[in-house]
Design a protein around this motif. Structure first.
Motif, PDB file in Angstrom:
ATOM      1  N   PHE A   1      -4.132   9.813  -2.156  1.00  0.00           N
ATOM      2  CA  PHE A   1      -3.622   9.258  -1.290  1.00  0.00           C
ATOM      3  C   PHE A   1      -3.409   7.957  -1.290  1.00  0.00           C
ATOM      4  CE2 PHE A   1      -4.158   6.929   3.128  1.00  0.00           C
ATOM      5  CZ  PHE A   1      -2.737   7.287   3.405  1.00  0.00           C
ATOM      6  N   VAL A   2      -2.409   7.041  -1.190  1.00  0.00           N
ATOM      7  CA  VAL A   2      -2.378   5.723  -1.253  1.00  0.00           C
ATOM      8  C   VAL A   2      -1.936   5.047   0.289  1.00  0.00           C
ATOM      9  CG1 VAL A   2      -1.184   3.816  -2.144  1.00  0.00           C
ATOM     10  CG2 VAL A   2      -1.989   5.622  -3.597  1.00  0.00           C
ATOM     11  N   GLY A   3      -2.520   4.281   0.957  1.00  0.00           N
ATOM     12  CA  GLY A   3      -2.138   3.923   2.600  1.00  0.00           C
ATOM     13  C   GLY A   3      -3.394   3.384   3.119  1.00  0.00           C
ATOM     14  N   ARG A   4      -2.727   2.660   4.390  1.00  0.00           N
ATOM     15  CA  ARG A   4      -3.920   2.508   5.373  1.00  0.00           C
ATOM     16  C   ARG A   4      -4.644   3.422   5.574  1.00  0.00           C
ATOM     17  NH1 ARG A   4      -0.955   1.661   9.740  1.00  0.00           N
ATOM     18  NH2 ARG A   4       0.488   2.570   8.884  1.00  0.00           N
ATOM     19  N   LEU A   5      -6.227   3.183   5.882  1.00  0.00           N
ATOM     20  CA  LEU A   5      -7.178   3.993   6.355  1.00  0.00           C
ATOM     21  C   LEU A   5      -7.285   3.970   7.880  1.00  0.00           C
ATOM     22  CD1 LEU A   5      -9.537   3.966   3.371  1.00  0.00           C
ATOM     23  CD2 LEU A   5      -7.820   5.225   3.572  1.00  0.00           C
TER      24      LEU A   5
ATOM     25  N   SER B   1      -2.364  -3.529  -6.027  1.00  0.00           N
ATOM     26  CA  SER B   1      -0.729  -3.609  -6.282  1.00  0.00           C
ATOM     27  C   SER B   1      -0.657  -2.769  -7.522  1.00  0.00           C
ATOM     28  CB  SER B   1      -0.543  -5.161  -6.686  1.00  0.00           C
ATOM     29  OG  SER B   1      -1.316  -5.579  -7.912  1.00  0.00           O
ATOM     30  N   GLU B   2      -1.327  -2.039  -7.972  1.00  0.00           N
ATOM     31  CA  GLU B   2      -1.129  -1.168  -9.362  1.00  0.00           C
ATOM     32  C   GLU B   2      -0.786   0.197  -8.766  1.00  0.00           C
ATOM     33  OE1 GLU B   2      -1.037  -2.682 -12.017  1.00  0.00           O
ATOM     34  OE2 GLU B   2      -1.708  -4.413 -11.462  1.00  0.00           O
ATOM     35  N   VAL B   3      -0.134   0.214  -7.676  1.00  0.00           N
ATOM     36  CA  VAL B   3       0.398   1.586  -7.128  1.00  0.00           C
ATOM     37  C   VAL B   3       0.908   2.567  -8.108  1.00  0.00           C
ATOM     38  CG1 VAL B   3       1.517   2.874  -5.433  1.00  0.00           C
ATOM     39  CG2 VAL B   3       0.415   0.880  -4.748  1.00  0.00           C
TER      40      VAL B   3
END
Length: 192
Positions: A6-10, A71-73
């Motif tokens: 998952f990539v996003g705010r926790l 920034s390396e999504v």
């Protein structure tokens, strides 16, 4: 090794604690050949629940690796096999669309209208009927144990993203938003 991420705010909206609980439950499940899958869980982001995510992962022996925002999504997404998105609402669903563009099958909540407008269940991923740990873990297990299904859903998602949007369409939509906003702002300045 199958990597789920998952990539996003926790934050509460994104339900990262459910991600950790599902990871813990999935670690005890077996594929149809009665073999335990080799798994890696990755979360990239930060937020109000970061410390709780780390603590719960340790408490449940879930072994979820948490990395600060990056920034390396694209590189992160490239390292994943499944994108788990448990947000209760997400109007634009940018993370899901980026994951689909990177050929990742999606596991997400059907009730998330933003996500459900992009992901068709059993085509680009699996849309969950509820945010229950067992429902989430079972959906993940289906994909973990079936590489062909993962690849098929990932391919379908990539095709959908390529066919549904172009850089020109994206830019045009954003220019329209900015122009409208600028006109509304300036109208107030000149009328008042």
């Amino acid at each position: 090794m199958v990597t789920i991420g998952f990539v996003g705010r926790l934050t509460q909206q994104k339900q990262p604690l459910l991600f950790v609980r599902a990871a813990s439950t999935l670690r005890s499940m077996k594929c149809h050949e009665n073999r335990a899958p080799r798994l890696r869980f990755v979360m990239v982001g930060s937020g109000t629940l970061t410390d709780e995510v780390v603590s719960l992962s340790e408490e449940l022996n879930a072994d979820v690796r948490v990395f600060q925002s990056t920034s390396e999504v694209p590189q992160v997404l490239k390292s994943l096999d499944i994108f788990l998105h448990l947000s209760v609402w997400d109007t634009a669903a940018y993370g899901v669309r980026e994951a689909m563009a990177m050929r990742l099958p999606i596991v997400a909540l059907r009730s998330n209208v933003g996500v459900a407008s992009y992901v068709e269940t059993e085509v680009e991923g699996i849309l969950l009927e509820n945010d229950n740990v067992n429902t989430t873990s079972s959906a993940l297990l289906r994909l973990v144990c079936n590489e062909t299904l993962r690849e098929s859903m990932g391919h379908s998602g990539r095709v959908k993203m390529l066919n549904s949007s172009s850089k020109g369409d994206f830019a045009s939509r954003h220019v329209d938003i900015y122009v409208k906003s600028w006109l509304e702002r300036n109208e107030k300045l000149f009328v008042g």
